[in-house]
Design an enzyme around this catalytic site. Structure first.
Site, PDB file in Angstrom:
ATOM      1  N   ASN A   1       0.830  -1.204   0.000  1.00 47.85           N
ATOM      2  CA  ASN A   1       0.000   0.000   0.000  1.00 47.85           C
ATOM      3  C   ASN A   1       0.865   1.254   0.000  1.00 47.85           C
ATOM      4  O   ASN A   1       1.704   1.388  -0.900  1.00 47.85           O
ATOM      5  CB  ASN A   1      -1.155  -0.031   1.004  1.00 47.85           C
ATOM      6  CG  ASN A   1      -0.823  -0.212   2.468  1.00 47.85           C
ATOM      7  OD1 ASN A   1      -0.283  -1.225   2.867  1.00 47.85           O
ATOM      8  ND2 ASN A   1      -1.165   0.742   3.293  1.00 47.85           N
ATOM      9  N   ASP A   2       0.682   2.181   0.919  1.00 45.54           N
ATOM     10  CA  ASP A   2       1.226   3.538   0.781  1.00 45.54           C
ATOM     11  C   ASP A   2       2.724   3.641   0.427  1.00 45.54           C
ATOM     12  O   ASP A   2       3.542   2.901   0.972  1.00 45.54           O
ATOM     13  CB  ASP A   2       1.094   4.306   2.106  1.00 45.54           C
ATOM     14  CG  ASP A   2      -0.247   4.143   2.758  1.00 45.54           C
ATOM     15  OD1 ASP A   2      -1.172   3.635   2.126  1.00 45.54           O
ATOM     16  OD2 ASP A   2      -0.363   4.521   3.934  1.00 45.54           O
TER      17      ASP A   2
ATOM     18  N   GLN B   1       4.517   0.445   2.188  1.00 40.00           N
ATOM     19  CA  GLN B   1       3.838  -0.414   3.152  1.00 40.00           C
ATOM     20  C   GLN B   1       3.725  -1.802   2.525  1.00 40.00           C
ATOM     21  O   GLN B   1       3.208  -1.952   1.410  1.00 40.00           O
ATOM     22  CB  GLN B   1       2.436   0.139   3.448  1.00 40.00           C
ATOM     23  CG  GLN B   1       2.447   1.359   4.331  1.00 40.00           C
ATOM     24  CD  GLN B   1       2.735   0.983   5.765  1.00 40.00           C
ATOM     25  OE1 GLN B   1       1.889   0.460   6.476  1.00 40.00           O
ATOM     26  NE2 GLN B   1       3.956   1.232   6.212  1.00 40.00           N
TER      27      GLN B   1
ATOM     28  N   ARG C   1      -1.540   9.332  13.086  1.00 39.10           N
ATOM     29  CA  ARG C   1      -0.503   8.544  12.388  1.00 39.10           C
ATOM     30  C   ARG C   1       0.058   9.225  11.157  1.00 39.10           C
ATOM     31  O   ARG C   1      -0.408  10.255  10.732  1.00 39.10           O
ATOM     32  CB  ARG C   1      -1.045   7.153  12.023  1.00 39.10           C
ATOM     33  CG  ARG C   1      -2.270   7.146  11.144  1.00 39.10           C
ATOM     34  CD  ARG C   1      -2.662   5.691  10.813  1.00 39.10           C
ATOM     35  NE  ARG C   1      -3.998   5.611  10.250  1.00 39.10           N
ATOM     36  CZ  ARG C   1      -5.099   5.440  10.963  1.00 39.10           C
ATOM     37  NH1 ARG C   1      -5.047   5.299  12.263  1.00 39.10           N
ATOM     38  NH2 ARG C   1      -6.297   5.399  10.361  1.00 39.10           N
ATOM     39  N   ASP C   2       1.046   8.557  10.595  1.00 39.82           N
ATOM     40  CA  ASP C   2       1.651   8.873   9.300  1.00 39.82           C
ATOM     41  C   ASP C   2       2.492  10.149   9.318  1.00 39.82           C
ATOM     42  O   ASP C   2       2.221  11.103   8.567  1.00 39.82           O
ATOM     43  CB  ASP C   2       0.566   8.969   8.199  1.00 39.82           C
ATOM     44  CG  ASP C   2      -0.344   7.746   8.174  1.00 39.82           C
ATOM     45  OD1 ASP C   2       0.114   6.674   8.606  1.00 39.82           O
ATOM     46  OD2 ASP C   2      -1.510   7.871   7.749  1.00 39.82           O
TER      47      ASP C   2
ATOM     48  N   GLU D   1      -5.840  10.740   6.735  1.00 38.25           N
ATOM     49  CA  GLU D   1      -4.631   9.912   6.744  1.00 38.25           C
ATOM     50  C   GLU D   1      -3.551  10.569   5.871  1.00 38.25           C
ATOM     51  O   GLU D   1      -3.826  11.424   5.030  1.00 38.25           O
ATOM     52  CB  GLU D   1      -4.947   8.514   6.196  1.00 38.25           C
ATOM     53  CG  GLU D   1      -5.894   7.709   7.080  1.00 38.25           C
ATOM     54  CD  GLU D   1      -5.978   6.242   6.674  1.00 38.25           C
ATOM     55  OE1 GLU D   1      -6.183   5.969   5.482  1.00 38.25           O
ATOM     56  OE2 GLU D   1      -5.840   5.372   7.561  1.00 38.25           O
TER      57      GLU D   1
HETATM   58  C1  FRU Z   1      -3.286   4.521   4.610  1.00 36.79           C
HETATM   59  C2  FRU Z   1      -2.972   3.821   5.913  1.00 36.79           C
HETATM   60  C3  FRU Z   1      -2.163   4.705   6.837  1.00 36.79           C
HETATM   61  C4  FRU Z   1      -1.441   3.709   7.695  1.00 36.79           C
HETATM   62  C5  FRU Z   1      -1.135   2.618   6.708  1.00 36.79           C
HETATM   63  C6  FRU Z   1      -1.101   1.240   7.264  1.00 36.79           C
HETATM   64  O1  FRU Z   1      -3.538   3.648   3.558  1.00 36.79           O
HETATM   65  O2  FRU Z   1      -4.165   3.378   6.536  1.00 36.79           O
HETATM   66  O3  FRU Z   1      -2.935   5.632   7.562  1.00 36.79           O
HETATM   67  O4  FRU Z   1      -0.282   4.212   8.274  1.00 36.79           O
HETATM   68  O5  FRU Z   1      -2.132   2.700   5.705  1.00 36.79           O
HETATM   69  O6  FRU Z   1      -0.709   0.338   6.273  1.00 36.79           O
END
Ligand code: FRU
Length: 471
Positions: free
Chosen positions: A40-41, A57, A168-169, A222
């Site tokens: 993901n991210d 991610q 987060r993030d 996010e």
């Molecule tokens: C966004 C998210 C972030 C988090 C991550 C976890 O897609 O939900 O907020 O840090 O993915 O994988």
């Protein structure tokens, strides 16, 4: 490396080795994709000693997602990427349920990575202020390859009291000798906002601003980012819980930007946000500045929680999701524009001009460019692999990205946007990735698609227009 770290390393390398050749049919050539498992991210984007670094991610053991690690890739041109490994693993009490998203800062020859150490505890962690630890953690590297010395910097008690445990993030940067950080948050009243912190040393942080929209805009923001482009201060967020509104906000979650004034307030009168991408697959973008001063954005070309609407077919091959092509940002006519990185021009080896129309195949990775549609009368229609249509006509003045079959499920049929005048268009295709850039990058549409066979059939119908094809 501690013992847990070594064990993860062994298990992941084994998993990657076992599945080395799986899933070549939809594997892109120049987009970052996971060797196996779920991506993901984008995280930790930076340029360090000339080399581009992108982390993402990563859930190596399950293509449908799971425990999160950071995978690491490097490149000299942001198009040919090498997987370096999986350097951040959940090996501490403060990150044991996931090394969540974060960013990189280069300082004194060191690469610092900031991320959220996720810990799930008993309790309804998705709603109230219990049941989840949102730890801000930093790791350091002296060579851009090996990471060590994780430090726990902030815990739930360090964030404002009226927030839920959804914080987060961390996106961190340095300006004029000071450190800055934004984090996404959800208040107890279910409103998304961004926390802005500052620091003298990158270790001790103070929250100085809370960035909110005048009217509530979703329950959680996010992956925030805050940066300057062409004299504008841009806030980028990925809000959850925004209602669809005509052609806008049609995906499960959104990614939007707005401009800020010099005191980090949202400047547009009604706090309006602009979607970064009108397609099906775009979320959690992050930016960084190159050594030559360009602001580059990379997004996750995917979407969370779509299972009830559609399936991404690469799960059949044991992997899922990619990152977008890196995009150069600029502001034109007060609009944030995204365009393919200029390095892409040198990537193509073949070029062919066309007029009015084209039908044929260009392999699996190619670009269709229509640089001057101004004088064009009626319409543009591009068909990819017979089932994905990209259309605009001057009567309707709506650009559409439309799947002609329902194979992929009800969530994936059409996305559109009102565009009164179409002046130019670039369509970039890479195996299963399509990115469309309109009007100098003012509007962008991204989607995954799953063409069958060795070549992707293309038809272009643009009466009166001249264009070029590159592959
Ligand atoms: C966004 C998210 C972030 C988090 C991550 C976890 O897609 O939900 O907020 O840090 O993915 O994988």
């Amino acid at each position: 490396m501690n013992a847990l770290n070594r064990t993860w390393d062994k298990l992941i390398s084994q998993k990657i080795k076992e599945t080395k050749d799986s899933g070549s049919r939809w594997r892109p050539a120049f987009h970052i994709a996971p060797p196996v498992g779920w991506l993901n991210d984008p995280n930790g984007l930076c340029q360090y000693k000339g080399i581009y670094h992108a982390f993402y991610q990563y859930s190596p053991f399950d293509e449908k997602g799971g425990l999160k690690f950071w995978a690491h890739c490097t490149s000299r041109d942001m198009l040919h990427w090498k997987l370096e490994g999986v350097p951040l693993v959940p090996d501490q009490p403060y990150d044991c349920h996931g090394v969540y998203s974060g960013s990189a800062v280069i300082e004194d020859e060191h690469m610092y990575l900031y991320y959220t150490g996720n810990v799930k505890e008993a309790g309804a962690y998705d709603y109230i202020n219990q049941g989840r630890q949102a730890n801000t953690v930093r790791a350091v590297s002296y060579d851009g390859i090996h990471f060590e010395r994780k430090e726990l910097l902030l815990t739930n008690g360090d964030y404002p009291m009226d927030l839920t445990c959804h914080v987060r993030d961390p996106k961190v940067w340095k300006k004029n000798g000071r450190w800055y950080m934004v984090q996404g948050a959800r208040t107890k009243e279910d409103q998304g906002e961004v926390l802005l912190f500052t620091s003298g040393d990158g270790v001790k942080w103070f929250c100085t601003h809370r960035l909110k929209s005048p009217k509530a805009f979703g329950y959680m923001w996010e992956c925030p980012d805050l940066y300057e482009v062409d004299g504008y201060t841009v806030l980028s967020i990925s809000p959850q819980g925004v209602e669809a509104d005509g052609f806008r906000y049609n995906n499960v979650y959104q990614s939007v930007t707005t401009f800020l004034d010099s005191d980090f307030r949202i400047t547009s009168v009604n706090g309006s946000f602009r979607e970064l991408d009108g397609g099906f697959d775009f979320y959690a973008p992050q930016t960084f500045e190159t050594e030559d001063g360009r602001r580059i954005e990379i997004g996750w070309m995917g979407m969370a929680d779509v299972d009830e609407f559609y399936t991404n077919r690469t799960v059949e091959d044991g992997w899922q999701h990619v990152l977008t092509l890196p995009r150069e940002l600029s502001v034109k006519d007060g609009v944030l524009c995204q365009n393919p990185i200029r390095e892409l021009d040198a990537y193509w080896t073949k070029e062919q001009p066309f007029k009015n129309d084209f039908a044929g195949s260009l392999g699996k990775a190619f670009e269709i460019e229509l640089p001057d549609l101004n004088k064009l009368g009626e319409n543009v229609k591009i068909t990819l692999a017979e089932h994905l249509w990209l259309t605009w006509n001057s009567r309707e003045q709506i650009f559409r990205m439309e799947f002609q079959d329902n194979l992929l499920g009800s969530g994936r049929t059409m996305r559109g946007r009102e565009i009164t005048r179409l002046t130019d268009m670039r369509v970039i295709v890479d195996a299963s990735c399509v990115e469309v850039f309109l009007n100098g990058g003012k509007d962008v549409f991204s989607t995954r698609f799953y063409p069958e066979g060795e070549e992707i059939g293309v038809t272009v119908n643009a009466p009166g227009a001249a264009g070029r094809l590159r592959a």
